[in-house]
Design a protein around this motif. Structure first.
Motif, short mmCIF file in Angstrom:
data_model
loop_
_atom_site.label_atom_id
_atom_site.label_comp_id
_atom_site.label_asym_id
_atom_site.label_seq_id
_atom_site.Cartn_x
_atom_site.Cartn_y
_atom_site.Cartn_z
N MET A 19 -8.39 0.27 7.97
CA MET A 19 -8.07 -0.59 9.11
C MET A 19 -6.60 -0.98 9.04
O MET A 19 -5.96 -0.88 7.99
CB MET A 19 -8.89 -1.89 9.05
N ALA A 20 -6.10 -1.50 10.13
CA ALA A 20 -4.77 -2.13 10.22
C ALA A 20 -3.68 -1.27 9.59
O ALA A 20 -3.57 -0.08 9.92
CB ALA A 20 -4.83 -3.52 9.60
N SER A 21 -2.88 -1.83 8.66
CA SER A 21 -1.71 -1.08 8.15
C SER A 21 -2.15 0.19 7.41
O SER A 21 -1.43 1.20 7.45
CB SER A 21 -0.88 -1.97 7.22
N ASP A 22 -3.31 0.17 6.76
CA ASP A 22 -3.80 1.39 6.08
C ASP A 22 -4.07 2.49 7.11
O ASP A 22 -3.73 3.66 6.89
CB ASP A 22 -5.11 1.10 5.33
N LEU A 23 -4.68 2.09 8.22
CA LEU A 23 -5.00 3.06 9.27
C LEU A 23 -3.72 3.61 9.89
O LEU A 23 -3.59 4.82 10.11
CB LEU A 23 -5.86 2.37 10.35
N ARG A 24 -2.76 2.72 10.11
CA ARG A 24 -1.50 3.18 10.71
C ARG A 24 -0.77 4.12 9.75
O ARG A 24 -0.19 5.11 10.15
CB ARG A 24 -0.61 1.98 11.08
N ARG B 234 -6.69 -2.39 -5.41
CA ARG B 234 -7.64 -1.47 -4.81
C ARG B 234 -7.40 -0.05 -5.32
O ARG B 234 -6.25 0.40 -5.39
CB ARG B 234 -7.49 -1.45 -3.28
N HIS C 246 -12.92 5.78 3.27
CA HIS C 246 -12.51 4.36 3.21
C HIS C 246 -12.54 3.66 4.57
O HIS C 246 -12.42 2.44 4.62
CB HIS C 246 -11.11 4.23 2.61
N GLN C 247 -12.66 4.41 5.65
CA GLN C 247 -12.64 3.82 6.99
C GLN C 247 -11.56 2.74 7.09
O GLN C 247 -11.85 1.55 7.27
CB GLN C 247 -14.01 3.27 7.34
N TYR D 127 6.10 2.92 14.56
CA TYR D 127 4.71 2.52 14.86
C TYR D 127 4.00 2.09 13.58
O TYR D 127 3.31 1.06 13.55
CB TYR D 127 3.94 3.68 15.51
N MET E 216 -6.04 -8.45 -4.30
CA MET E 216 -7.00 -7.69 -5.10
C MET E 216 -6.49 -6.24 -5.25
O MET E 216 -6.07 -5.63 -4.28
CB MET E 216 -8.37 -7.69 -4.41
N ASP F 203 -5.35 2.06 -3.01
CA ASP F 203 -3.87 2.03 -3.07
C ASP F 203 -3.33 3.19 -3.91
O ASP F 203 -2.29 3.76 -3.58
CB ASP F 203 -3.39 0.70 -3.65
N GLU G 289 5.69 -1.43 12.54
CA GLU G 289 5.64 -2.57 13.47
C GLU G 289 4.50 -2.49 14.48
O GLU G 289 4.37 -3.39 15.31
CB GLU G 289 6.96 -2.66 14.24
N ALA G 290 3.72 -1.41 14.42
CA ALA G 290 2.63 -1.17 15.38
C ALA G 290 3.17 -1.18 16.82
O ALA G 290 2.48 -1.57 17.76
CB ALA G 290 1.52 -2.20 15.23
#
Lengths: 250, 221
Positions: free
Chosen positions: B73-78, B3, B70-71, B207, B1, B6, B210-211
């Motif tokens: 998460m995951a790759s966006d947050l990183r 966004r 946007h709060q 980070y 989707m 993005d 690959e977190a």
């Protein structure tokens, strides 16, 4: 220590398979959140844990759900005892059209024949555990229907707590509440997890991230990923989880 | 989707790239000013720092705004948290280029103590490390980020060499050389600090992709 372990769990509504081969372990005294898009099977999964789906015609399950070394899907299981041990809080609070007091002690009246002083003490302790006692101690005989939505939801949790369950299942317990009431219910959940194992289904990923210790993501009946909440929301391993929690799914 | 988020992330990406380009330019010009003893060029670097500071604030503000609205998460947050850290590292790098330019102004009118050999070498390492770290961020290239981390020991070695030479071969023998040796010593130190900030960027990039936290855990590389 795990309170509930599912092994190859499946559920069909007639020909439609709503839960597909779910294998997961739910930790004791922790909050586990189940997330996923509408229709993914998360509420169905929750309802299997106290066999609520048995009430629906054409439902078939296979696999095992082990609670305290016992498969609760076995035919010989006493459903009344099971639902006493594993209680459920629903999306919309559903107090009985009785007084606040009668709502809280209702379960014990059904299950046991306690005397008035014991029932009084039970009502007080249960209302205290959901932080309602101070607000309602002088209104115990008022109708439960006169309470605010948040108070009603707390009362429903108190009603559950009064029958001394071990597991609390919560199906979108805050979806009808405003942000402040939601926050207060979440604080309550944090308190309650010291004594109960909590499994919550929620559409709010922020809520899952805020309150849960573990999170499972479901899609089309499958449990795609299950793990520590910290990891799921910062570094999900499956691309479908990543797409869902970042809003790319759809 | 698709966004809308993005698009906003892409704009942020562009701004961080711009910050990287400005920081690289500041190092390049400060070293050119040293080599050619060009006071005007050194002053240009000092003046340009205000623009870099402004950009840093605007990137920070944009990151905070995106997190609040946007709060993620995951790759966006990183990406956002890494973007904020890289932004701060780049601003510090530009500050160090400003420090180099100030040292250049201190020695520009004095005779050069010795021909510049190792400081320009160190500056090439620093500039390459900054370039590679920014490219690793832009291209999401873990190998390039690792290459940056592997370059740091050579920068440390060169800086130690420059320091030893200036202290033992010049200042110890003739203390009167101190006013020309100390600025060179500090420039080597500033360049080495630039390399250190660049390794922070590389660790943040790893980070983000690959977190994996490799900061303070080189064994995880």
């Amino acid at each position: 220590m795990y309170k509930i372990i599912t092994k190859n769990l499946n559920l069909w509504y007639g020909d439609f398979q709503a839960v597909k081969n779910v294998n997961a372990s739910f930790s004791e005294n922790k909050i586990t959140a189940i997330i996923g898009p509408s229709g993914c099977g998360k509420s169905t999964l929750l309802r299997i844990f106290n066999r609520m789906n048995d009430l629906i015609e054409g439902v078939r399950t296979s696999g095992e759900i082990i609670v305290d070394q016992e498969n609760i899907l076995d035919k010989g299981i006493d459903l009344v005892d099971l639902r006493k041990k594993i209680g459920m809080v629903f999306q919309r609070p559903n107090p009985f059209p009785l007084s606040i007091y009668e709502n809280v002690v209702f379960g014990q009246r059904v299950h046991n024949s306690l005397r008035k002083p014991e029932l009084d003490s039970l009502a007080e302790n249960s209302l205290r555990s959901v932080l309602l006692w101070d607000e309602l101690k002088d209104k115990l005989h008022k109708s439960a229907l006169s309470l605010s939505l948040e108070q009603k939801q707390r009362l429903c949790i108190a009603r559950l707590v009064a029958v001394k369950p071990e597991v609390l299942l919560m199906d979108e317990p805050c979806s009808t509440l405003d942000p402040q009431a939601t926050q207060r219910i979440e604080e309550l959940m944090r308190e309650l997890k010291n004594n109960y194992t909590i499994i919550i289904v929620t559409h709010s990923m922020q809520q899952a991230a805020r309150i849960s210790d573990d999170t499972g993501f479901m899609l089309l009946g499958e449990l795609i990923e299950f793990g520590k909440t910290d990891n799921i929301f910062t570094n999900p391993l499956d691309k479908r989880t990543e797409d869902y929690i970042t809003g790319r799914y759809g | 989707m698709q966004r809308h988020f993005d698009e906003e992330l892409k704009e942020l990406h562009r701004d961080i790239l711009k910050m990287g380009v400005l920081a690289q330019e500041a190092i390049y010009k400060s070293i050119e000013a040293l080599k050619s003893r060009d006071k005007l060029l050194a002053q240009e670097v000092i003046k340009a720092d205000d623009k870099i500071d402004e950009l840093e604030l605007s990137i920070d503000e944009r990151c905070i705004d995106l997190i609040a609205r946007h709060q993620p998460m995951a790759s966006d947050l990183r990406f956002l948290t890494t973007g904020m850290k890289i932004n701060a590292e780049l601003e510090r790098i530009a500050d160090l280029a400003l420090d180099i330019s100030q040292r250049v102004l201190e020695i520009a009118d004095k005779p050069l103590l010795k021909p510049l050999v190792d400081i320009p070498k160190l500056s090439v390492i620093a500039q390459n490390m900054v370039r590679d770290a920014i490219n690793a961020f832009i291209k999401r290239d873990v190998d390039l980020a690792k290459k940056v981390l592997l370059s740091d020991p050579e920068a440390d070695r060169l800086r130690n060499f420059v320091s030893d030479e200036l202290v033992n071969d010049y200042m110890a023998k003739d203390p009167k050389t101190a006013d020309r040796a100390v600025p060179l010593l500090l420039i080597a130190r500033h360049l080495e600090r630039i390399c250190d900030h660049t390794t922070n960027i590389a660790e943040d990039v790893i980070y983000m992709i690959e977190a994996k936290v490799v900061k303070h855990h080189p064994e995880k590389l």
